[in-house]
Motif scaffolding. Structure first.
Motif, PDB file in Angstrom:
ATOM      1  N   LEU A 134       0.830  -1.203   0.000  1.00 59.83           N
ATOM      2  CA  LEU A 134       0.000   0.000   0.000  1.00 59.83           C
ATOM      3  C   LEU A 134       0.865   1.253   0.000  1.00 59.83           C
ATOM      4  O   LEU A 134       0.594   2.216  -0.736  1.00 59.83           O
ATOM      5  CB  LEU A 134      -0.925  -0.004   1.218  1.00 59.83           C
ATOM      6  N   LEU A 135       1.908   1.239   0.797  1.00 54.72           N
ATOM      7  CA  LEU A 135       2.832   2.372   0.835  1.00 54.72           C
ATOM      8  C   LEU A 135       3.427   2.625  -0.547  1.00 54.72           C
ATOM      9  O   LEU A 135       3.526   3.773  -1.000  1.00 54.72           O
ATOM     10  CB  LEU A 135       3.940   2.103   1.850  1.00 54.72           C
ATOM     11  N   GLN A 137       2.171   1.865  -3.527  1.00 53.15           N
ATOM     12  CA  GLN A 137       1.170   2.416  -4.433  1.00 53.15           C
ATOM     13  C   GLN A 137       0.927   3.895  -4.166  1.00 53.15           C
ATOM     14  O   GLN A 137       0.845   4.708  -5.096  1.00 53.15           O
ATOM     15  CB  GLN A 137      -0.145   1.628  -4.300  1.00 53.15           C
ATOM     16  N   ARG A 138       0.824   4.259  -2.891  1.00 55.01           N
ATOM     17  CA  ARG A 138       0.605   5.676  -2.572  1.00 55.01           C
ATOM     18  C   ARG A 138       1.850   6.507  -2.881  1.00 55.01           C
ATOM     19  O   ARG A 138       1.755   7.678  -3.260  1.00 55.01           O
ATOM     20  CB  ARG A 138       0.199   5.831  -1.105  1.00 55.01           C
ATOM     21  N   ASP A 141       1.901   7.477  -6.423  1.00 52.40           N
ATOM     22  CA  ASP A 141       0.859   8.459  -6.762  1.00 52.40           C
ATOM     23  C   ASP A 141       0.924   9.724  -5.920  1.00 52.40           C
ATOM     24  O   ASP A 141      -0.037  10.494  -5.886  1.00 52.40           O
ATOM     25  CB  ASP A 141      -0.524   7.822  -6.570  1.00 52.40           C
ATOM     26  N   TYR A 142       2.053   9.956  -5.246  1.00 52.02           N
ATOM     27  CA  TYR A 142       2.065  11.022  -4.236  1.00 52.02           C
ATOM     28  C   TYR A 142       1.793  12.409  -4.810  1.00 52.02           C
ATOM     29  O   TYR A 142       1.328  13.297  -4.096  1.00 52.02           O
ATOM     30  CB  TYR A 142       3.383  11.011  -3.453  1.00 52.02           C
ATOM     31  N   LYS A 144      -0.444  13.087  -7.077  1.00 50.80           N
ATOM     32  CA  LYS A 144      -1.792  13.160  -7.634  1.00 50.80           C
ATOM     33  C   LYS A 144      -2.829  13.666  -6.638  1.00 50.80           C
ATOM     34  O   LYS A 144      -3.961  13.904  -7.014  1.00 50.80           O
ATOM     35  CB  LYS A 144      -2.210  11.777  -8.154  1.00 50.80           C
ATOM     36  N   SER A 145      -2.462  13.790  -5.375  1.00 49.95           N
ATOM     37  CA  SER A 145      -3.427  14.216  -4.371  1.00 49.95           C
ATOM     38  C   SER A 145      -2.780  15.202  -3.414  1.00 49.95           C
ATOM     39  O   SER A 145      -1.612  15.055  -3.044  1.00 49.95           O
ATOM     40  CB  SER A 145      -3.943  13.002  -3.581  1.00 49.95           C
ATOM     41  N   ASN A 148      -1.619  13.365  -0.305  1.00 52.72           N
ATOM     42  CA  ASN A 148      -0.991  12.053  -0.463  1.00 52.72           C
ATOM     43  C   ASN A 148       0.352  11.942   0.243  1.00 52.72           C
ATOM     44  O   ASN A 148       0.712  10.869   0.711  1.00 52.72           O
ATOM     45  CB  ASN A 148      -0.829  11.710  -1.945  1.00 52.72           C
ATOM     46  N   VAL A 151      -0.384  10.961   3.676  1.00 53.51           N
ATOM     47  CA  VAL A 151      -0.788   9.547   3.723  1.00 53.51           C
ATOM     48  C   VAL A 151       0.443   8.653   3.633  1.00 53.51           C
ATOM     49  O   VAL A 151       0.585   7.682   4.391  1.00 53.51           O
ATOM     50  CB  VAL A 151      -1.779   9.228   2.582  1.00 53.51           C
ATOM     51  N   VAL A 152       1.344   8.975   2.716  1.00 53.51           N
ATOM     52  CA  VAL A 152       2.580   8.196   2.558  1.00 53.51           C
ATOM     53  C   VAL A 152       3.374   8.185   3.856  1.00 53.51           C
ATOM     54  O   VAL A 152       3.832   7.140   4.314  1.00 53.51           O
ATOM     55  CB  VAL A 152       3.434   8.769   1.403  1.00 53.51           C
ATOM     56  N   LEU A 155       1.668   5.981   6.550  1.00 53.76           N
ATOM     57  CA  LEU A 155       1.900   4.559   6.306  1.00 53.76           C
ATOM     58  C   LEU A 155       3.339   4.186   6.675  1.00 53.76           C
ATOM     59  O   LEU A 155       3.590   3.119   7.246  1.00 53.76           O
ATOM     60  CB  LEU A 155       1.627   4.222   4.840  1.00 53.76           C
TER      61      LEU A 155
END
Length: 286
Positions: A134-135, A137-138, A141-142, A144-145, A148, A151-152, A155
């Motif tokens: 999961l880490l 994938q995020r 995409d860091y 893109k949000s 993010n 979130v990274v 995690l």
């Protein structure tokens, strides 16, 4: 080689970490034509989780072997090179020291013997593999949000907490360390607790009952870097944490870190990090 290379994480990205999934036979960065990692130091933490195959690394002249379900970390400054790492598969994670909480650092850096691989049970292994997937994938995409990066980092904190929990309380006496290594570890523990009030190498040497020159020699032997470097590094780590996590202005952060002259602190930060404090904050929070 004339000097042992020091790999800097900030040259490879601006979110404080690097993560990838590796497979047996991969040719990875900083390796030779056979895929074996060349001897070097890092200015950051390295974590491995091995899920297949086997590997061997040379860590400060001791060979460490990995098998499936192994968790391992390498400290900033430890000299390491691959012996047979091309046979393993798993996860690689490089982490800026500022993102490793102080209580976790005390666990990782408090070993008075060379750290050994920690064998995860099946449930721990699944948790780590799922979390790292999961880490990853995020991480990809860091940009893109808006949130993010947070979130990274959240995690990442979860994984570091799991790793520190695995090593907490471990009293491994299988590989004894030298006096310089022991002294370096004692200095780093003192530094974490005192860097705001004490920035003088000679004071730390006195606290450890050794001369400043001997302490400097020990640090250079074990990490390749001086006492002054590590003091400044600890200050800069906390400065980066405060810039990222808090809303304090630069003047307030300078005061918290023991500097009355915030302009001097800003110059010191730019010299150490290559960017101003406000640029650092904007970069990490984007």
């Amino acid at each position: 080689m004339k000097d042992i290379p020091v790999h800097q994480l900030k040259k490879r990205g601006n979110v404080g970490l690097e993560i990838w999934r590796y497979y047996a036979g991969d040719i990875r960065p900083n390796s030779d034509e056979k895929g074996v990692m060349k001897a070097h130091r890092d200015d950051h933490y390295i974590f491995f989780v091995v899920d297949a195959g086997d590997a061997a690394l040379m860590i400060d002249f001791d060979e460490v072997t990995f098998f499936p379900n192994a968790l391992y970390y390498i400290l900033p400054g430890q000299v390491h090179k691959g012996i047979s790492d091309e046979r393993a598969a798993g996860w690689f994670l490089a982490v800026d020291t500022m993102l490793v909480p102080p209580d976790c650092r005390k666990v990782f850096e408090g070993q008075l013997v060379l750290q050994k691989p920690h064998m995860l049970d099946d449930m721990q292994m699944k948790q780590c593999m799922d979390l790292l997937s999961l880490l990853y994938q995020r991480f990809l995409d860091y940009e893109k949000s808006t949130f993010n990066v947070s979130v990274v980092h959240s995690l990442l904190q979860s994984f570091i907490g799991i790793a520190a929990g695995c090593y907490a309380g471990v009293n491994n006496t299988a590989i004894q360390v030298s006096r310089p290594v022991e002294l370096s570890q004692m200095f780093k523990q003192l530094l974490v607790d005192n860097y705001v009030a004490i920035k003088s190498p000679s004071v730390y040497a006195g606290m450890l009952n050794v001369s400043e020159s001997y302490l400097n020699e020990a640090l250079k032997k074990t990490t390749g870097l001086s006492v002054s470097y590590w003091i400044l590094n600890e200050v800069m780590l906390e400065a980066k944490r405060l810039l990222y996590y808090s809303e304090q202005n630069v003047k307030g952060i300078a005061h918290v870190l023991g500097y009355d002259d915030h302009a001097y602190f800003s110059r010191l930060f730019k010299k150490a990090e290559g960017i101003t404090p406000l640029t650092f904050r904007a970069t990490y929070r984007k």
